[in-house]
Write a protein that holds these residues in place. Structure first.
Motif, PDB file in Angstrom:
ATOM      1  N   GLU A 104       0.805  -1.227   0.000  1.00 19.06           N
ATOM      2  CA  GLU A 104       0.000   0.000   0.000  1.00 19.06           C
ATOM      3  C   GLU A 104       0.840   1.280   0.000  1.00 19.06           C
ATOM      4  O   GLU A 104       0.297   2.367  -0.100  1.00 19.06           O
ATOM      5  CB  GLU A 104      -0.935   0.009   1.216  1.00 19.06           C
ATOM      6  CG  GLU A 104      -1.950  -1.108   1.155  1.00 19.06           C
ATOM      7  CD  GLU A 104      -2.690  -1.306   2.460  1.00 19.06           C
ATOM      8  OE1 GLU A 104      -3.882  -1.639   2.399  1.00 19.06           O
ATOM      9  OE2 GLU A 104      -2.084  -1.138   3.543  1.00 19.06           O
ATOM     10  N   ALA A 151       1.988   6.685  -0.639  1.00 21.22           N
ATOM     11  CA  ALA A 151       0.704   7.353  -0.859  1.00 21.22           C
ATOM     12  C   ALA A 151       0.661   7.901  -2.285  1.00 21.22           C
ATOM     13  O   ALA A 151       1.681   8.340  -2.813  1.00 21.22           O
ATOM     14  CB  ALA A 151       0.531   8.498   0.138  1.00 21.22           C
ATOM     15  N   LEU A 154      -3.147  12.665  -2.770  1.00 11.99           N
ATOM     16  CA  LEU A 154      -3.533  12.731  -1.360  1.00 11.99           C
ATOM     17  C   LEU A 154      -2.300  12.982  -0.498  1.00 11.99           C
ATOM     18  O   LEU A 154      -1.214  12.506  -0.807  1.00 11.99           O
ATOM     19  CB  LEU A 154      -4.153  11.400  -0.905  1.00 11.99           C
ATOM     20  CG  LEU A 154      -5.491  10.992  -1.494  1.00 11.99           C
ATOM     21  CD1 LEU A 154      -5.837   9.572  -1.063  1.00 11.99           C
ATOM     22  CD2 LEU A 154      -6.586  11.956  -1.082  1.00 11.99           C
ATOM     23  N   GLN A 159      -4.041  12.003   4.811  1.00  7.63           N
ATOM     24  CA  GLN A 159      -5.329  11.650   4.198  1.00  7.63           C
ATOM     25  C   GLN A 159      -5.317  10.195   3.725  1.00  7.63           C
ATOM     26  O   GLN A 159      -6.289   9.456   3.936  1.00  7.63           O
ATOM     27  CB  GLN A 159      -5.609  12.553   2.992  1.00  7.63           C
ATOM     28  CG  GLN A 159      -5.889  13.983   3.334  1.00  7.63           C
ATOM     29  CD  GLN A 159      -5.909  14.853   2.087  1.00  7.63           C
ATOM     30  OE1 GLN A 159      -5.157  14.634   1.135  1.00  7.63           O
ATOM     31  NE2 GLN A 159      -6.780  15.858   2.102  1.00  7.63           N
ATOM     32  N   TYR A 160      -4.226   9.798   3.075  1.00  5.78           N
ATOM     33  CA  TYR A 160      -4.126   8.449   2.541  1.00  5.78           C
ATOM     34  C   TYR A 160      -4.189   7.398   3.652  1.00  5.78           C
ATOM     35  O   TYR A 160      -4.898   6.389   3.531  1.00  5.78           O
ATOM     36  CB  TYR A 160      -2.834   8.297   1.735  1.00  5.78           C
ATOM     37  CG  TYR A 160      -2.625   6.922   1.172  1.00  5.78           C
ATOM     38  CD1 TYR A 160      -3.509   6.388   0.233  1.00  5.78           C
ATOM     39  CD2 TYR A 160      -1.547   6.141   1.569  1.00  5.78           C
ATOM     40  CE1 TYR A 160      -3.323   5.116  -0.291  1.00  5.78           C
ATOM     41  CE2 TYR A 160      -1.346   4.880   1.043  1.00  5.78           C
ATOM     42  CZ  TYR A 160      -2.229   4.363   0.123  1.00  5.78           C
ATOM     43  OH  TYR A 160      -2.049   3.103  -0.395  1.00  5.78           O
ATOM     44  N   CYS A 161      -3.480   7.641   4.722  1.00  2.88           N
ATOM     45  CA  CYS A 161      -3.474   6.713   5.846  1.00  2.88           C
ATOM     46  C   CYS A 161      -4.891   6.491   6.374  1.00  2.88           C
ATOM     47  O   CYS A 161      -5.333   5.357   6.537  1.00  2.88           O
ATOM     48  CB  CYS A 161      -2.565   7.255   6.947  1.00  2.88           C
ATOM     49  SG  CYS A 161      -2.644   6.329   8.484  1.00  2.88           S
ATOM     50  N   CYS A 184      -7.136   4.663   3.908  1.00  2.00           N
ATOM     51  CA  CYS A 184      -6.888   3.213   3.965  1.00  2.00           C
ATOM     52  C   CYS A 184      -7.558   2.590   5.182  1.00  2.00           C
ATOM     53  O   CYS A 184      -8.171   1.516   5.084  1.00  2.00           O
ATOM     54  CB  CYS A 184      -5.392   2.913   3.965  1.00  2.00           C
ATOM     55  SG  CYS A 184      -4.620   3.113   2.351  1.00  2.00           S
ATOM     56  N   LEU A 229     -11.349   8.194  -5.745  1.00  2.00           N
ATOM     57  CA  LEU A 229     -11.378   7.487  -4.454  1.00  2.00           C
ATOM     58  C   LEU A 229     -12.140   6.158  -4.503  1.00  2.00           C
ATOM     59  O   LEU A 229     -12.753   5.740  -3.530  1.00  2.00           O
ATOM     60  CB  LEU A 229     -11.897   8.385  -3.340  1.00  2.00           C
ATOM     61  CG  LEU A 229     -11.127   9.686  -3.135  1.00  2.00           C
ATOM     62  CD1 LEU A 229     -11.695  10.469  -1.956  1.00  2.00           C
ATOM     63  CD2 LEU A 229      -9.640   9.432  -2.937  1.00  2.00           C
TER      64      LEU A 229
END
Length: 190
Positions: free
Chosen positions: A43, A46, A50, A54-56, A59, A93
């Motif tokens: 993963e 990022a 993002l 935000q990405y964390c 997820c 998204l």
């Protein structure tokens, strides 16, 4: 308040999972350390559209929604976020995790994610509400957008806690989430 309806539909068993994250309760200074505990190496990094923060949390929201979705067909499933791998995240998204399609929405204040295989409607509110209010709102929409015919719909939970809206022999899978200032749900439409 927001509404969104998916036009996607598949003939398999309807499923739904929903998660909501209040971003005011997340700490950007701890994000990387926290992400290392639940994100899979596949993963990283990022995507450029993002921030890492935000990405964390996106997820995390995807993993929670997929877990709730999966519990419908695998009662007793244990939440293991590192084992749910988020792939194919697009700028709109949309992603896949554990073979389940997801769609998320990111605002300044929250992230919401729906894991689905059927047409759905999702709603999030920042208004104070308790579980009864949220259950009543979901029941009011059970017939579909614009139908506000909640008569006879009630929330029922299986022994493992998985909720559905029930009216006579009709069943609509529903998923609830609340975090901080926000509460929301997603339900499978007829």
């Amino acid at each position: 308040m927001s509404y969104k309806r998916s036009s996607d539909s598949r003939p398999d068993v309807p499923g739904i999972g929903y998660d909501l994250v209040d971003l005011s309760l997340t700490d950007p200074s701890r994000t990387e350390r926290l992400a290392a505990k639940f994100m899979n190496a596949a993963e990283w990094p990022a995507p450029g559209f993002l921030s890492f923060h935000q990405y964390c949390w996106l997820c995390w929201s995807v993993k929670e929604a997929v877990y709730k979705y999966s519990c419908r067909t695998q009662p007793g499933l244990v939440f293991s976020p590192a084992k749910i791998v988020v792939t194919g995240l697009t700028a709109s998204l949309e992603a896949t995790a554990g073979g389940v399609r997801t769609r998320s929405r990111l605002s300044e204040d929250f992230i919401e994610t729906v894991a689905f295989n059927s047409a759905f409607l999702a709603e999030v509110t920042g208004e104070p509400c308790d579980g009864r209010d949220l259950h009543a709102r979901a029941a009011a929409l059970a017939g579909g957008p614009g139908e506000f015919a909640g008569d006879g719909w009630c929330v029922s939970h299986r022994e493992d806690g998985c909720p559905s809206l029930i009216r006579g022999t009709e069943t609509r899978p529903v998923s609830f989430s609340h975090h901080g200032r926000f509460a929301g749900f997603a339900l499978v439409l007829p």
